[in-house]
Design an enzyme around this catalytic site. Structure first.
Site, short mmCIF file in Angstrom:
data_model
loop_
_atom_site.label_atom_id
_atom_site.label_comp_id
_atom_site.label_asym_id
_atom_site.label_seq_id
_atom_site.Cartn_x
_atom_site.Cartn_y
_atom_site.Cartn_z
N HIS A 61 0.82 -1.20 0.00
CA HIS A 61 0.00 0.00 0.00
C HIS A 61 0.86 1.26 0.00
O HIS A 61 0.42 2.31 -0.48
CB HIS A 61 -0.95 0.00 1.20
N ASP A 62 2.06 1.18 0.53
CA ASP A 62 2.98 2.31 0.47
C ASP A 62 3.51 2.49 -0.95
O ASP A 62 3.42 3.58 -1.53
CB ASP A 62 4.15 2.11 1.43
N VAL A 65 1.27 3.80 -3.96
CA VAL A 65 0.82 5.19 -3.91
C VAL A 65 2.05 6.08 -3.74
O VAL A 65 2.73 6.03 -2.73
CB VAL A 65 -0.15 5.42 -2.73
N ASP A 69 7.88 5.45 -0.41
CA ASP A 69 8.43 6.65 0.24
C ASP A 69 8.02 6.78 1.70
O ASP A 69 8.22 7.83 2.31
CB ASP A 69 8.01 7.90 -0.53
N PRO A 155 -5.63 -1.77 -5.98
CA PRO A 155 -6.61 -2.73 -6.54
C PRO A 155 -7.53 -3.29 -5.45
O PRO A 155 -7.08 -3.59 -4.35
CB PRO A 155 -5.72 -3.82 -7.13
N HIS A 185 -0.69 -13.43 -0.51
CA HIS A 185 -1.87 -13.86 0.23
C HIS A 185 -1.69 -15.23 0.87
O HIS A 185 -2.54 -15.65 1.65
CB HIS A 185 -3.09 -13.86 -0.69
N THR A 240 -1.78 -23.87 4.99
CA THR A 240 -0.57 -23.45 5.71
C THR A 240 -0.62 -21.93 5.88
O THR A 240 0.13 -21.19 5.24
CB THR A 240 0.69 -23.88 4.94
N ASP A 245 4.64 -20.13 1.34
CA ASP A 245 4.89 -21.20 0.38
C ASP A 245 3.94 -21.03 -0.80
O ASP A 245 3.32 -19.98 -0.94
CB ASP A 245 4.71 -22.57 1.06
#
Length: 320
Positions: A61-62, A65, A69, A155, A185, A240, A245
């Site tokens: 998320h950094d 956008v 930074d 997204p 994820h 898991t 993995d």
């Protein structure tokens, strides 16, 4: 090809701004920098199982956008909003780990190591601790001077593959790199509020979801008449859950993707072959992930005399 070799190739292939970054940037100015970060992440990892997911989400998320930074770290102040207040960032967590690292680094090497680099290094170390690839990341980023919630446009989990790819392609990523980065994820989690629209108990069961997973999530999230209290967390890899993995790809091929975009990766004709490849070859996924993370870390970075080196990651050095 070894990861170290891939990194060397990337150093020559990525845009010019990336050339200002280099592995071991703090070797002389703050020799203990990466060790301080690694030890802090290790201490937190032992007690907080979601730390890898927290940092990966914060980092993405950094970087998505204004580039990598550290703008995601800024706290809102009276009269000045920040990215933390944007809806996609409301549930971000573990900012206090970045604070702890920054305090230790300011004590060891005042005004030297940027918050943007702290987040980059901490995320890299957390991935490795969870069983993911170990790789070197170039450093030398500087901290941004703007944090505007109106600029947050990442997204959405409800996107189709083509919609998500539009966002990634605008940042210079290929479809394979998008599928690779979503592989984060494998240690991620979400909340019932982002899943209810796919569940039978809320009136619209998604036919692409495994019925057994639907039943499990209904027990966690409740129904339209009786939604579960406190918007419970749900792990995205149902097998898991805290190991980095390739099980995420195996799960979505079994129709056990929790988020809409996850499941769509396995059924969309443009991406399902990539998913199948990663499901069959965990080492290939890890190599690709290391490459994609290094590329992500090069997005629109501030270097040289641009930006600043914050003393406190939650605030600009001079409040505006």
């Amino acid at each position: 090809m070894k990861i170290s070799s891939i990194i060397l190739v990337l150093l020559f292939m990525l845009p010019f701004a990336f050339a200002h970054l280099r592995v071991g940037f703090y070797r002389r100015s703050c020799p203990s920098a990466e060790t301080i970060v690694r030890h802090a992440v290790l201490r937190r990892f032992k007690h907080h199982r979601f730390i890898t997911a927290d940092l990966l989400q914060m980092y993405f998320h950094d970087c998505f956008v204004r580039g990598c930074d550290g703008s995601i770290l800024i706290d809102p102040r009276r009269g000045n909003a920040s990215e933390k207040q944007a809806p996609p960032n409301i549930n971000l967590d573990s900012f206090e780990l970045i604070d702890d690292i920054k305090r230790a680094l300011e004590k060891a090497c005042p005004s030297t190591v940027s918050c943007a680099d702290i987040l980059t290094l901490a995320t890299r170390d957390a991935v490795a601790l969870a069983g993911g690839p170990r790789y070197n990341v170039p450093t030398g980023r500087r901290d941004g001077l703007v944090s505007n919630p109106k600029e947050v446009n990442v997204p959405k989990s409800s996107f189709s593959v083509s919609q998500a790819f539009e966002s990634f392609r605008a940042k210079g990523f290929s479809l394979k790199e998008m599928v690779t980065l979503l592989g984060a994820h494998t240690v991620g989690f979400t909340h019932c509020s982002l899943v209810r629209g796919r569940l039978s108990s809320f009136g619209r069961r998604d036919p692409t979801m495994d019925p057994a997973l639907n039943a499990k999530l209904v027990r966690t999230c409740g129904s339209a008449r009786r939604p579960a209290r406190n918007n419970p967390q749900i792990v995205l890899d149902q097998n898991t859950s805290f190991v980095f993995d390739n099980e995420y790809y195996r799960q979505i091929r079994k129709r056990r993707g929790v988020l809409h975009i996850d499941q769509q990766l396995a059924v969309d004709k443009s991406s399902r072959g990539i998913v199948a490849g990663f499901a069959a070859n965990g080492e290939s996924f890890k190599r690709s992930f290391a490459n994609a993370m290094i590329k992500l870390g090069s997005l629109d970075v501030l270097v040289g005399k641009s930006g600043e080196i914050r003393k406190n990651c939650r605030a600009f050095n001079h409040h505006r």
